[in-house]
Design a protein around this motif. Structure first.
Motif, PDB file in Angstrom:
ATOM      1  N   TYR A  29       0.803  -1.216   0.000  1.00 24.68           N
ATOM      2  CA  TYR A  29       0.000   0.000   0.000  1.00 24.68           C
ATOM      3  C   TYR A  29       0.846   1.282   0.000  1.00 24.68           C
ATOM      4  CZ  TYR A  29      -3.361  -3.533   0.371  1.00 24.68           C
ATOM      5  OH  TYR A  29      -4.069  -4.674   0.074  1.00 24.68           O
ATOM      6  N   TYR A  31      12.843  -3.813  -4.888  1.00 27.81           N
ATOM      7  CA  TYR A  31      11.482  -4.336  -4.801  1.00 27.81           C
ATOM      8  C   TYR A  31      11.537  -5.809  -4.364  1.00 27.81           C
ATOM      9  CZ  TYR A  31       7.285  -6.593  -6.651  1.00 27.81           C
ATOM     10  OH  TYR A  31       6.169  -7.385  -6.813  1.00 27.81           O
ATOM     11  N   ARG A  32      11.029  -6.111  -3.177  1.00 25.23           N
ATOM     12  CA  ARG A  32      11.041  -7.458  -2.584  1.00 25.23           C
ATOM     13  C   ARG A  32      12.451  -8.057  -2.632  1.00 25.23           C
ATOM     14  NH1 ARG A  32       6.718  -5.659  -1.656  1.00 25.23           N
ATOM     15  NH2 ARG A  32       4.710  -6.753  -1.599  1.00 25.23           N
ATOM     16  N   SER A  92       1.558 -13.282  -1.702  1.00 24.46           N
ATOM     17  CA  SER A  92       1.863 -13.311  -3.143  1.00 24.46           C
ATOM     18  C   SER A  92       2.904 -14.398  -3.398  1.00 24.46           C
ATOM     19  CB  SER A  92       2.443 -11.974  -3.604  1.00 24.46           C
ATOM     20  OG  SER A  92       1.542 -10.926  -3.367  1.00 24.46           O
ATOM     21  N   ASN A 143       5.668  -9.212  -8.793  1.00 29.95           N
ATOM     22  CA  ASN A 143       5.077  -8.581  -9.969  1.00 29.95           C
ATOM     23  C   ASN A 143       6.196  -8.316 -10.973  1.00 29.95           C
ATOM     24  OD1 ASN A 143       2.412  -8.528  -9.077  1.00 29.95           O
ATOM     25  ND2 ASN A 143       2.685  -6.590  -7.990  1.00 29.95           N
ATOM     26  N   GLU A 153      -4.788 -14.389 -13.698  1.00 30.73           N
ATOM     27  CA  GLU A 153      -6.243 -14.431 -13.924  1.00 30.73           C
ATOM     28  C   GLU A 153      -6.552 -14.548 -15.421  1.00 30.73           C
ATOM     29  OE1 GLU A 153      -8.588 -11.359 -12.017  1.00 30.73           O
ATOM     30  OE2 GLU A 153     -10.364 -11.923 -13.182  1.00 30.73           O
ATOM     31  N   GLN A 191      -7.832 -13.453  -5.162  1.00 31.34           N
ATOM     32  CA  GLN A 191      -6.515 -12.876  -5.493  1.00 31.34           C
ATOM     33  C   GLN A 191      -5.690 -14.001  -6.110  1.00 31.34           C
ATOM     34  OE1 GLN A 191      -3.848 -11.587  -6.427  1.00 31.34           O
ATOM     35  NE2 GLN A 191      -3.740  -9.753  -5.163  1.00 31.34           N
ATOM     36  N   ALA A 192      -5.623 -13.975  -7.462  1.00 26.15           N
ATOM     37  CA  ALA A 192      -5.029 -15.094  -8.199  1.00 26.15           C
ATOM     38  C   ALA A 192      -3.552 -15.301  -7.886  1.00 26.15           C
ATOM     39  CB  ALA A 192      -5.209 -14.872  -9.700  1.00 26.15           C
ATOM     40  N   GLU A 223       8.327 -15.176  -5.305  1.00 24.99           N
ATOM     41  CA  GLU A 223       8.672 -14.302  -4.181  1.00 24.99           C
ATOM     42  C   GLU A 223       8.925 -15.175  -2.944  1.00 24.99           C
ATOM     43  OE1 GLU A 223       5.993 -10.909  -2.785  1.00 24.99           O
ATOM     44  OE2 GLU A 223       6.235 -12.099  -0.970  1.00 24.99           O
TER      45      GLU A 223
HETATM   46  N1  EPU Z   1      -5.369  -8.312 -10.223  1.00 28.54           N
HETATM   47  C1  EPU Z   1      -6.185  -9.060 -11.048  1.00 28.54           C
HETATM   48  N2  EPU Z   1      -6.618 -10.285 -10.612  1.00 28.54           N
HETATM   49  C2  EPU Z   1      -6.275 -10.780  -9.408  1.00 28.54           C
HETATM   50  C3  EPU Z   1      -5.437 -10.013  -8.557  1.00 28.54           C
HETATM   51  C4  EPU Z   1      -4.997  -8.782  -8.986  1.00 28.54           C
HETATM   52  O1  EPU Z   1      -6.513  -8.654 -12.153  1.00 28.54           O
HETATM   53  O2  EPU Z   1      -6.702 -11.889  -9.074  1.00 28.54           O
HETATM   54  C5  EPU Z   1      -4.916  -6.991 -10.700  1.00 28.54           C
HETATM   55  C6  EPU Z   1      -5.951  -5.884 -10.448  1.00 28.54           C
HETATM   56  O3  EPU Z   1      -5.879  -5.016 -11.534  1.00 28.54           O
HETATM   57  C7  EPU Z   1      -5.421  -5.188  -9.217  1.00 28.54           C
HETATM   58  C8  EPU Z   1      -3.918  -5.336  -9.404  1.00 28.54           C
HETATM   59  O4  EPU Z   1      -3.748  -6.621 -10.010  1.00 28.54           O
HETATM   60  O5  EPU Z   1      -5.780  -3.850  -9.166  1.00 28.54           O
HETATM   61  C9  EPU Z   1      -3.118  -5.268  -8.112  1.00 28.54           C
HETATM   62  O6  EPU Z   1      -3.649  -6.175  -7.158  1.00 28.54           O
HETATM   63  P1  EPU Z   1      -3.465  -5.944  -5.586  1.00 28.54           P
HETATM   64  O7  EPU Z   1      -3.791  -4.539  -5.238  1.00 28.54           O
HETATM   65  O8  EPU Z   1      -4.154  -7.041  -4.884  1.00 28.54           O
HETATM   66  O9  EPU Z   1      -1.903  -6.040  -5.380  1.00 28.54           O
HETATM   67  P2  EPU Z   1      -0.806  -7.045  -5.945  1.00 28.54           P
HETATM   68  O10 EPU Z   1       0.046  -6.327  -6.939  1.00 28.54           O
HETATM   69  O11 EPU Z   1      -1.416  -8.335  -6.377  1.00 28.54           O
HETATM   70  C10 EPU Z   1       1.017  -6.366  -4.222  1.00 28.54           C
HETATM   71  C11 EPU Z   1       1.962  -7.074  -3.326  1.00 28.54           C
HETATM   72  C12 EPU Z   1       1.265  -7.467  -2.039  1.00 28.54           C
HETATM   73  C13 EPU Z   1       0.776  -6.208  -1.356  1.00 28.54           C
HETATM   74  C14 EPU Z   1      -0.193  -5.484  -2.290  1.00 28.54           C
HETATM   75  C15 EPU Z   1      -0.635  -4.145  -1.744  1.00 28.54           C
HETATM   76  C16 EPU Z   1       3.623  -8.141  -4.732  1.00 28.54           C
HETATM   77  C17 EPU Z   1       4.127  -9.400  -5.318  1.00 28.54           C
HETATM   78  N3  EPU Z   1       2.521  -8.243  -3.994  1.00 28.54           N
HETATM   79  O12 EPU Z   1       0.033  -7.312  -4.616  1.00 28.54           O
HETATM   80  O13 EPU Z   1       2.220  -8.103  -1.187  1.00 28.54           O
HETATM   81  O14 EPU Z   1       0.113  -6.506  -0.134  1.00 28.54           O
HETATM   82  O15 EPU Z   1       0.463  -5.229  -3.553  1.00 28.54           O
HETATM   83  O16 EPU Z   1       0.409  -3.238  -1.817  1.00 28.54           O
HETATM   84  O17 EPU Z   1       4.235  -7.088  -4.922  1.00 28.54           O
HETATM   85  C18 EPU Z   1       3.164 -10.222  -0.642  1.00 28.54           C
HETATM   86  O18 EPU Z   1       4.245  -9.727  -0.995  1.00 28.54           O
HETATM   87  O19 EPU Z   1       3.048 -11.376  -0.172  1.00 28.54           O
HETATM   88  C19 EPU Z   1       1.955  -9.396  -0.750  1.00 28.54           C
HETATM   89  C20 EPU Z   1       0.754  -9.824  -0.409  1.00 28.54           C
END
Ligand code: EPU
Ligand code: FAD
Length: 335
Positions: A127, A160-161, A235, A239, A276, A294-295, A331
């Motif tokens: 966030y 990043y990570r 995750s 990413n 997804e 959350q895929a 990750e």
């Molecule tokens: N999205 C999809 N389908 C899904 C999931 C996500 O289309 O099933 C797309 C959507 O467009 C969404 C975007 O991906 O807006 C981003 O998704 P989300 O906000 O859930 O964040 P994320 O990029 O999937 C990252 C971190 C998380 C962290 C969140 C919030 C990584 C690998 N993961 O997830 O960290 O909590 O942002 O900042 O960078 C972790 O590292 O274990 C983790 C949970």
């Protein structure tokens, strides 16, 4: 020092797999750690909350459970406060402790599972905030010599990570204490769209750090599975980042691809979107699969083995590579 043999690791990691270790030792002080490292049956594995690990086998050596506790204010300087936390402090409890003192900086990192000692390993982030934003320095024990070394932010080479502890210094140090510099007059960070939306819904226009923390907790609970209910390690993949040329090609073929611009025309693509679109979201394969909300989160539906989860992860990564030409890297630490 408490030593156990043929010990179950199931309660000590968040994937909920049935795995064991030959030896398991609980470490509460620096001296116990030094002693354990010099006497234990190798290989040694340092373990915090086990929330970023996938065990694909029983551990053949010694699991060293980092339980060094303690959190304190060290000093104050120009509107900032330096705090220290023992490696075994629970990260979220540390966040709540800083909120109680109205110290700002880690409220956006609320509810991340695991320990303070593991937070620098992958430079935890969520966030709009990463650990590096508030990090001052850490103390770590050289696993070979037992000497304590200090690493400042530059020495940690955060990305990043990522950090030096996942690269050149992988397996070389045990982090024992982490020092963070927090703000006495906190300025909240609501740059992340989802946080703003929650605050607007709640009618909060002058949010405190506690408001931000509560918003983050709400968002996280709404999409991330609770490991106590459904085993997972957050995750599973990072990413991916793509070059400007590859982004252009992807946009031609997939005009709706979600991406976040980076310097030099590069971009970060959410792996969850790629997974997804490749058709894996909510799909169960045996006892594992990609979570329905959350895929990017691989889950253990019960009875999965680490090999099964890892095989599925590789299948998912291959199918993303075939469809988009984008490489996913784990990750989670695969052991
Ligand atoms: N999205 C999809 N389908 C899904 C999931 C996500 O289309 O099933 C797309 C959507 O467009 C969404 C975007 O991906 O807006 C981003 O998704 P989300 O906000 O859930 O964040 P994320 O990029 O999937 C990252 C971190 C998380 C962290 C969140 C919030 C990584 C690998 N993961 O997830 O960290 O909590 O942002 O900042 O960078 C972790 O590292 O274990 C983790 C949970
Ligand atoms: P462990 O899993 O115990 O260990 C991780 C690695 O660090 C291992 O290689 C281990 O050997 C090593 N290690 C552990 N402690 C030490 C030490 N003291 N010294 C040296 N090496 C050590 N991460 C994020 O960045 N952002 C998120 O938003 C996020 N959300 C998550 C949500 C869920 C539901 C889950 C399950 C995980 C999430 N994670 C997230 C991943 C995880 O919480 C973090 O990586 C966390 O920092 C791991 O801490 P841990 O104590 O559980 O580490």
């Amino acid at each position: 020092m408490d030593l156990f043999t043929n010990h179950s690791l199931t309660p000590h990691h968040t994937f909920g797999l049935e795995v064991r270790t030959a030896f398991f030792v609980e470490i509460k002080t620096e001296e116990e750690l030094r002693q354990a490292l010099s006497q234990c049956t190798p290989p040694a594995l340092l373990l915090g909350g086990g929330s970023n690990i996938l065990f694909t086998r029983d551990w053949p050596g010694t699991v060293v459970h980092m339980q060094l506790k303690g959190r304190e204010v060290i000093s104050e300087k120009e509107g900032t406060v330096l705090i220290a936390a023992g490696a075994g402090e629970n990260w979220h409890d540390l966040v709540l402790w800083t909120l109680d003192q109205n110290l700002g900086g880690i409220e956006n990192l609320s509810l991340i599972p695991g320990s303070a000692g593991a937070a620098p390993i992958q430079n935890i982030g969520a966030y709009g905030v990463e650990l590096t934003d508030v990090f001052d320095h850490l103390e770590a024990m050289d696993l070979q010599t037992g000497e304590i070394h200090t690493f400042d932010r530059e020495a940690c080479r955060f990305g990043y990570r990522d950090s030096i502890f996942k690269n050149e210094l992988k397996g070389r140090y045990a982090i024992i204490r982490v020092f963070l510099r927090l703000q006495k007059d906190p300025v909240v960070n609501t740059g992340y769209g989802a946080i703003r939306e929650v605050l607007v819904q709640k009618g909060i226009d002058q949010p405190t750090i506690r408001d931000v923390s509560e918003a983050v907790i709400g968002i996280r609970r709404s999409k991330l599975p609770d490991p106590a209910v459904l085993g997972n390690a957050g995750s599973f993949f990072k990413n991916p980042e793509v070059e400007a040329g590859q982004l252009k090609m992807l946009l031609t073929e997939f005009p709706n691809i979600v991406h976040y611009p980076l310097p030099g025309g590069r971009a970060k693509i959410p792996a969850g979107w790629l997974i997804e679109q490749a058709g894996w979201k909510g799909k169960r394969v045996g006892n594992t699969g990609c979570h329905a909300q959350q895929a990017l989160v691989l889950v253990n539906y019960g009875g999965a083995t680490g090999d099964e989860v890892w095989a599925h992860a590789q299948t998912v990564a291959r199918s993303v590579k075939e469809k988009f030409g984008v490489e996913l890297t784990a990750e989670v630490n695969i052991l």
